[in-house]
Scaffold this motif. Structure first.
Motif, PDB file in Angstrom:
ATOM      1  N   TRP A 158       0.678  -1.401   0.389  1.00  0.00           N
ATOM      2  CA  TRP A 158       0.678   0.404  -0.085  1.00  0.00           C
ATOM      3  C   TRP A 158       0.606   1.031  -0.055  1.00  0.00           C
ATOM      4  CZ3 TRP A 158       0.322  -3.490   3.357  1.00  0.00           C
ATOM      5  CH2 TRP A 158       1.015  -3.049   4.610  1.00  0.00           C
ATOM      6  N   ALA A 159       2.446   0.856  -0.048  1.00  0.00           N
ATOM      7  CA  ALA A 159       2.935   2.715   0.175  1.00  0.00           C
ATOM      8  C   ALA A 159       4.489   1.765  -1.255  1.00  0.00           C
ATOM      9  CB  ALA A 159       3.026   2.573   1.326  1.00  0.00           C
ATOM     10  N   ASN A 160       5.201   3.302  -0.708  1.00  0.00           N
ATOM     11  CA  ASN A 160       6.725   2.572  -1.302  1.00  0.00           C
ATOM     12  C   ASN A 160       7.290   1.810  -0.692  1.00  0.00           C
ATOM     13  OD1 ASN A 160       8.346   3.292  -3.716  1.00  0.00           O
ATOM     14  ND2 ASN A 160       9.461   4.570  -2.463  1.00  0.00           N
ATOM     15  N   GLU A 189       0.051 -11.436   6.800  1.00  0.00           N
ATOM     16  CA  GLU A 189       0.363 -12.032   5.663  1.00  0.00           C
ATOM     17  C   GLU A 189       1.383 -11.812   4.857  1.00  0.00           C
ATOM     18  OE1 GLU A 189      -2.997  -9.279   5.321  1.00  0.00           O
ATOM     19  OE2 GLU A 189      -4.187  -9.817   6.272  1.00  0.00           O
ATOM     20  N   GLY A 190       2.549 -11.433   5.197  1.00  0.00           N
ATOM     21  CA  GLY A 190       3.968 -11.415   4.382  1.00  0.00           C
ATOM     22  C   GLY A 190       4.313  -9.766   3.876  1.00  0.00           C
ATOM     23  N   TRP A 191       3.052  -8.869   4.500  1.00  0.00           N
ATOM     24  CA  TRP A 191       3.942  -7.951   4.183  1.00  0.00           C
ATOM     25  C   TRP A 191       4.648  -7.268   5.094  1.00  0.00           C
ATOM     26  CZ3 TRP A 191       1.946  -6.696  -0.688  1.00  0.00           C
ATOM     27  CH2 TRP A 191       0.580  -6.740  -1.165  1.00  0.00           C
ATOM     28  N   GLY A 192       6.294  -6.769   4.522  1.00  0.00           N
ATOM     29  CA  GLY A 192       7.597  -5.990   4.872  1.00  0.00           C
ATOM     30  C   GLY A 192       7.904  -4.935   5.479  1.00  0.00           C
ATOM     31  N   THR A 206       6.609   3.050   8.906  1.00  0.00           N
ATOM     32  CA  THR A 206       7.069   3.479   8.055  1.00  0.00           C
ATOM     33  C   THR A 206       5.466   3.760   7.749  1.00  0.00           C
ATOM     34  OG1 THR A 206       7.071   1.309   6.955  1.00  0.00           O
ATOM     35  CG2 THR A 206       8.767   3.020   7.333  1.00  0.00           C
ATOM     36  N   PHE A 207       4.945   3.376   6.975  1.00  0.00           N
ATOM     37  CA  PHE A 207       3.177   3.272   7.078  1.00  0.00           C
ATOM     38  C   PHE A 207       2.288   2.433   7.702  1.00  0.00           C
ATOM     39  CE2 PHE A 207       5.226   5.561   3.578  1.00  0.00           C
ATOM     40  CZ  PHE A 207       4.694   6.486   3.343  1.00  0.00           C
ATOM     41  N   PRO A 208       1.443   2.221   8.410  1.00  0.00           N
ATOM     42  CA  PRO A 208       0.450   1.542   9.065  1.00  0.00           C
ATOM     43  C   PRO A 208      -0.234   0.816   7.952  1.00  0.00           C
ATOM     44  CG  PRO A 208       0.458   3.169  10.164  1.00  0.00           C
ATOM     45  CD  PRO A 208       1.529   3.570   9.262  1.00  0.00           C
ATOM     46  N   LYS A 209      -0.593  -0.391   8.086  1.00  0.00           N
ATOM     47  CA  LYS A 209      -1.746  -0.657   7.341  1.00  0.00           C
ATOM     48  C   LYS A 209      -2.976  -0.242   7.133  1.00  0.00           C
ATOM     49  CE  LYS A 209      -1.646  -5.262   6.450  1.00  0.00           C
ATOM     50  NZ  LYS A 209      -1.361  -6.474   6.590  1.00  0.00           N
TER      51      LYS A 209
END
Length: 213
Positions: A158-160, A189-192, A206-209
């Motif tokens: 969802w972000a850079n 969910e595997g997002w790093g 950095t950026f909350p989901k």
């Protein structure tokens, strides 16, 4: 409404719309020393600091729910600027203690601070080309397949610079004081994404989901 306040040393832009600040709204702020016991030397009247700090505890919320000062988690944002945490991170806090000299450092092959001795689930990762290193904490509930060889091959988030990978595929480009504190945090969910370790805990993200993601 923005108001320009001039003092003897510089010009600061103050937000006067009732936004929360460390000085007015955080239970951690010490009125006697006029400082925060965790992060020194900040602009405690700047609402942007509140939005970036996971240690912020709203006085009104705490008094409403607790009879004593218990910590609550808050969603915050720390913007990763062009893959670098240099300018955004160093001004936020004054790291205390004696740091190793550059000649004694084993970075990026080994970390200068063994956070894994006090934090569970951490392991040190060094890029294949040894251009950078960081801690990795993988909370993903499903096993990953083949690790992508480059950031161009991953599923973007969802972000850079947020993507699905058990290890980072781009350099955090942190300053010398933060290199061994950087952590690649992978959610369930595997997002790093890169985070920062302070006081044996992950304090900045950095950026909350987003809720709708």
């Amino acid at each position: 409404m923005l108001k320009i306040v001039v003092d003897n040393t510089n010009i600061k832009e103050k937000v006067t719309t009732g936004e929360k600040t460390c000085r007015k709204n955080c239970v951690l702020f010490n009125e006697e020393t006029t400082s925060c016991p965790i992060f020194k030397g900040l602009d405690y009247d700047n609402p942007k600091i509140v939005k970036r700090c996971l240690e912020f505890n709203d006085i009104e919320e705490v008094e409403k729910v607790y009879n004593e000062l218990d910590y609550q988690n808050s969603a915050v944002t720390l913007i990763e600027d062009n893959s670098s945490v240099d300018t955004d991170m160093d001004f936020l806090f004054d790291l205390t203690g004696n740091r190793k000299s550059l000649s004694e450092s084993n970075y990026p092959i080994k970390p200068d601070i063994p956070f894994n001795e006090k934090m569970e689930g951490l392991f040190w990762y060094t890029a294949p080309d040894q251009s950078f290193g960081c801690w990795v904490k993988n909370n993903c509930e499903e096993p990953f397949g083949i690790i992508p060889s480059s950031i161009d091959e991953v599923k973007q988030g969802w972000a850079n610079n947020i993507y699905c990978s058990p290890v980072p595929l781009h350099d955090h480009k942190a300053s010398e004081s933060l290199k061994t504190r950087m952590c690649w945090l992978v959610d369930k969910e595997g997002w790093g994404q890169y985070t920062v370790i302070i006081a044996n805990d992950i304090k900045f993200i950095t950026f909350p989901k987003p809720n709708k993601w």
